[in-house]
Scaffold this motif. Sequence first.
Motif, PDB file in Angstrom:
ATOM      1  N   LEU A 159     -19.758 -12.364  26.300  1.00 43.42           N
ATOM      2  CA  LEU A 159     -19.320 -11.808  25.017  1.00 43.42           C
ATOM      3  C   LEU A 159     -20.223 -12.217  23.854  1.00 43.42           C
ATOM      4  O   LEU A 159     -20.760 -11.385  23.120  1.00 43.42           O
ATOM      5  N   GLU A 160     -20.405 -13.531  23.698  1.00 41.50           N
ATOM      6  CA  GLU A 160     -21.159 -13.999  22.532  1.00 41.50           C
ATOM      7  C   GLU A 160     -22.609 -13.503  22.575  1.00 41.50           C
ATOM      8  O   GLU A 160     -23.167 -13.114  21.556  1.00 41.50           O
ATOM      9  N   HIS A 161     -23.153 -13.523  23.751  1.00 41.49           N
ATOM     10  CA  HIS A 161     -24.513 -13.032  23.931  1.00 41.49           C
ATOM     11  C   HIS A 161     -24.609 -11.560  23.510  1.00 41.49           C
ATOM     12  O   HIS A 161     -25.534 -11.160  22.780  1.00 41.49           O
ATOM     13  N   ALA A 162     -23.637 -10.751  23.951  1.00 38.82           N
ATOM     14  CA  ALA A 162     -23.635  -9.324  23.625  1.00 38.82           C
ATOM     15  C   ALA A 162     -23.490  -9.100  22.122  1.00 38.82           C
ATOM     16  O   ALA A 162     -24.190  -8.265  21.528  1.00 38.82           O
ATOM     17  N   VAL A 163     -22.600  -9.847  21.503  1.00 33.87           N
ATOM     18  CA  VAL A 163     -22.384  -9.677  20.050  1.00 33.87           C
ATOM     19  C   VAL A 163     -23.679  -9.975  19.292  1.00 33.87           C
ATOM     20  O   VAL A 163     -24.108  -9.204  18.420  1.00 33.87           O
ATOM     21  N   ARG A 164     -24.319 -11.089  19.653  1.00 37.96           N
ATOM     22  CA  ARG A 164     -25.549 -11.462  18.949  1.00 37.96           C
ATOM     23  C   ARG A 164     -26.654 -10.436  19.171  1.00 37.96           C
ATOM     24  O   ARG A 164     -27.358 -10.044  18.246  1.00 37.96           O
ATOM     25  N   ALA A 165     -26.774  -9.968  20.405  1.00 42.60           N
ATOM     26  CA  ALA A 165     -27.837  -9.013  20.721  1.00 42.60           C
ATOM     27  C   ALA A 165     -27.636  -7.702  19.951  1.00 42.60           C
ATOM     28  O   ALA A 165     -28.586  -7.141  19.384  1.00 42.60           O
ATOM     29  N   LEU A 166     -26.394  -7.212  19.926  1.00 42.39           N
ATOM     30  CA  LEU A 166     -26.131  -5.945  19.240  1.00 42.39           C
ATOM     31  C   LEU A 166     -26.275  -6.111  17.727  1.00 42.39           C
ATOM     32  O   LEU A 166     -26.794  -5.237  17.030  1.00 42.39           O
ATOM     33  N   HIS A 167     -25.795  -7.229  17.216  1.00 42.06           N
ATOM     34  CA  HIS A 167     -25.896  -7.495  15.775  1.00 42.06           C
ATOM     35  C   HIS A 167     -27.348  -7.416  15.326  1.00 42.06           C
ATOM     36  O   HIS A 167     -27.678  -6.821  14.293  1.00 42.06           O
ATOM     37  N   SER A 168     -28.204  -7.979  16.152  1.00 43.95           N
ATOM     38  CA  SER A 168     -29.621  -7.963  15.825  1.00 43.95           C
ATOM     39  C   SER A 168     -30.235  -6.578  16.049  1.00 43.95           C
ATOM     40  O   SER A 168     -31.017  -6.078  15.235  1.00 43.95           O
ATOM     41  N   ALA A 169     -29.847  -5.929  17.145  1.00 42.66           N
ATOM     42  CA  ALA A 169     -30.444  -4.635  17.492  1.00 42.66           C
ATOM     43  C   ALA A 169     -30.180  -3.579  16.423  1.00 42.66           C
ATOM     44  O   ALA A 169     -31.015  -2.707  16.171  1.00 42.66           O
ATOM     45  N   TYR A 170     -29.004  -3.643  15.762  1.00 41.14           N
ATOM     46  CA  TYR A 170     -28.696  -2.659  14.726  1.00 41.14           C
ATOM     47  C   TYR A 170     -29.151  -3.125  13.346  1.00 41.14           C
ATOM     48  O   TYR A 170     -28.784  -2.533  12.329  1.00 41.14           O
ATOM     49  N   GLY A 171     -29.877  -4.222  13.322  1.00 43.70           N
ATOM     50  CA  GLY A 171     -30.443  -4.678  12.053  1.00 43.70           C
ATOM     51  C   GLY A 171     -29.431  -5.248  11.081  1.00 43.70           C
ATOM     52  O   GLY A 171     -29.673  -5.295   9.872  1.00 43.70           O
ATOM     53  N   LEU A 172     -28.273  -5.694  11.607  1.00 43.80           N
ATOM     54  CA  LEU A 172     -27.237  -6.189  10.706  1.00 43.80           C
ATOM     55  C   LEU A 172     -27.604  -7.543  10.114  1.00 43.80           C
ATOM     56  O   LEU A 172     -27.002  -7.968   9.124  1.00 43.80           O
ATOM     57  N   ASP A 173     -28.557  -8.229  10.700  1.00 45.30           N
ATOM     58  CA  ASP A 173     -28.978  -9.517  10.141  1.00 45.30           C
ATOM     59  C   ASP A 173     -30.040  -9.333   9.062  1.00 45.30           C
ATOM     60  O   ASP A 173     -30.504 -10.296   8.471  1.00 45.30           O
ATOM     61  N   GLN A 174     -30.420  -8.096   8.810  1.00 45.11           N
ATOM     62  CA  GLN A 174     -31.409  -7.804   7.757  1.00 45.11           C
ATOM     63  C   GLN A 174     -30.676  -7.504   6.453  1.00 45.11           C
ATOM     64  O   GLN A 174     -29.730  -6.729   6.450  1.00 45.11           O
ATOM     65  N   SER A 175     -31.131  -8.051   5.368  1.00 46.81           N
ATOM     66  CA  SER A 175     -30.468  -7.770   4.095  1.00 46.81           C
ATOM     67  C   SER A 175     -30.880  -6.388   3.585  1.00 46.81           C
ATOM     68  O   SER A 175     -31.884  -5.850   3.996  1.00 46.81           O
TER      69      SER A 175
END
Lengths: 412, 412
Positions: free
Chosen positions: A396-412
């Motif tokens: 779960l945690e791995h998937a959340v982090r990967a998707l969060h990054s893949a959709y650019g949500l960590d970018q301001s």
Amino acid sequence: MSDTLPRLVLKFGGTSMADAERIAHSASIVAAEARTGRGVAVVVSAMAGETDRLLSLATSLGGGLGEVETDTVLSAGEQVSAALMALALQRVGLKARAVMGWQLPIEVDGPPGSARITGIDPHLLDALLDQDTIPVVAGYQGVSADGRLATLGRGGTDLTAAAVAAALQAECDIYTDVDGVFTTDPRIEPAARRVGRISHDEMLELAAMGAKVLQTRSVEYAKAKGVVLRVKSSFLDAGSSAGTEVVCPADIAERRVVSGVAYARDQARLSLYGLDADGAQAAIVFSALAEAGVGIDMIVQARSRSGDSVNLEFSVEGKDLDRALAALRRHLDEMPGSACAHQTGLAKVSVVGTGLRGRADVARTLYEVLRSRNIAVRMAATSEIKISVLVDSDWLEHAVRALHSAYGLDQS
Amino acid sequence: MSDTLPRLVLKFGGTSMADAERIAHSASIVAAEARTGRGVAVVVSAMAGETDRLLSLATSLGGGLGEVETDTVLSAGEQVSAALMALALQRVGLKARAVMGWQLPIEVDGPPGSARITGIDPHLLDALLDQDTIPVVAGYQGVSADGRLATLGRGGTDLTAAAVAAALQAECDIYTDVDGVFTTDPRIEPAARRVGRISHDEMLELAAMGAKVLQTRSVEYAKAKGVVLRVKSSFLDAGSSAGTEVVCPADIAERRVVSGVAYARDQARLSLYGLDADGAQAAIVFSALAEAGVGIDMIVQARSRSGDSVNLEFSVEGKDLDRALAALRRHLDEMPGSACAHQTGLAKVSVVGTGLRGRADVARTLYEVLRSRNIAVRMAATSEIKISVLVDSDWLEHAVRALHSAYGLDQS
């Protein structure tokens, strides 16, 4: 300036009303808004833990949620906190008055413990605001047609706040212990960012699926009445919480395909094979589960390979699995050729966004990201504004982090 | 039988509502009365300690007794206990419903924290009783003309009970933690006996002077409205408490000159010498003490030996002495020839009885008994139904026992 600002309803939840110190701090936030000269009303929850304490008292004497006498017990919690907030506001030099639902009245209908608001008379609120007096409305409760107190269910104070805001044509700031809605759970992904603006529908998905910030019905109510909601933190100094604004999609300037990644732990998958193709047996299955009080989330129906029957898969919360299986088995015995299987140890990950509709690339990204990390998709379902997948809990945690990054949500 | 029994109001105080177990026991007492078929209503206090807890919360945010928001906080205590009692009654198979003051309404007037009842609309109570439903009225509170909650002051639930009984033309059983009123404090005199019947006036004297069983205003209210009160114990099994009945003097068959010996500890005596004979200076003195919030109990005025001035003596509670002296000194400086003295370490003993009026032998016995035991009388005052004396604190218990025996109160 004051005449141009719309009226404002500030709602404070239990953690913002936990003790005298926190109530005083929440009052300082109200005071800062009131001193801009705009009309301000407050809606409060019971002090943290108080509703549980009162429910436990009622339960110890044979009461329970959904009984009218229990509602009279529970309503006392918000009555106390409303008056305490009024005192705290008076102490900082403001005029304030506690108002219970029956005093307005806030009219409600439906079963005790989960009543719905049918009307709010704004007369008293208007009169108080005209006298520069801050009404402090006891949340979570109203009065039924027969004059009894009735509560709105858990999180009902959010609904009270939305309804009071609609009645006053005000905006509504929901103060809680987090500074708005985040792109995902910061405990899983430290790079999660606060979402500045979000639509009501996105909020509903994010709230229902992990980021339990706003009660679902309050968001639906605000959406229907066009109330602007903001989620803010009462744990910051007055004016310091940027928060998240919940608005109509048309008012979201900065368009983003994906707004956030939500998740839910402890999911189970139920698979039914060989049901009638006409759907009659599926109807029996769902009705049996509803009677057993099992909530069903994702549903996938597919034709069997042979084409003469259908297979049905759906997800339930892990805690409901045993009840679901018991309900199903009673009926499957009477459905020749059917079979049932289940899998536990799953978690749900959802990619949410109003811009997601019809964007096949979002789904493609999701599958690519998960496949590249060897995370198996056990089930998938989509709605207009989300794609949800079941994965093994360990991932779960791995998937959340990967998707969060893949959709650019960590970018301001 | 049921049609001949008058309606009954049962009132339960905080110790009778202390926790789920005690509430359930109190409910069993209600159930026993209800099963005789007579119309039964209940009035309850907040759970023991709850009013103090709520007041402390209000105080921590700048509230205090006598403020309208504080009253909203405090009223929640009885709202909770009323609904809990209704649940407890439902659990034993009775129909019951919690009723708050604002729902009847119980109309009140006067300052928050010490409001007085101006009217009770019995319509809802009658309707509930007609449906064999037991109304459980939240004590201690009503609603003011402007729709705010207001409380009746400490012990106000007794007043609510008396008022509800008057509105329903019912009798009123006050359940507490002692089985009625005693001839004196059993902790001082183990031979103290329960008084079977007592007049309202005697009850007032005994309640105000130590046997704090019934709140003063409730007795006055019951007297004015002709309500029969009984003081009973909720700590005995249903039907086991004989209790004390408070009735009109005419209804007391067994006449007894002295009904009881009451006492109060920590008294002080203030003596003022050389005041104007015309009383103007005495008026200034009393007004100064009233402004300082000092309650005055016994008052003795005597002409000075020379005859051209008066001496004034009165008793105050020890805790009020410093405040009384400060208030007096500001004025005595402007009264040439006056002087002030005080004595502490005193206690008050009162002999109470409706049959006492004009019976010089009662006073003679009192003086003889005390003199024979070398107990000095520091001050004495009489009313129609009592004689009170101040004695040195060390002798209090000795005096109570001696008088209790001398008036035959230990004889059945």
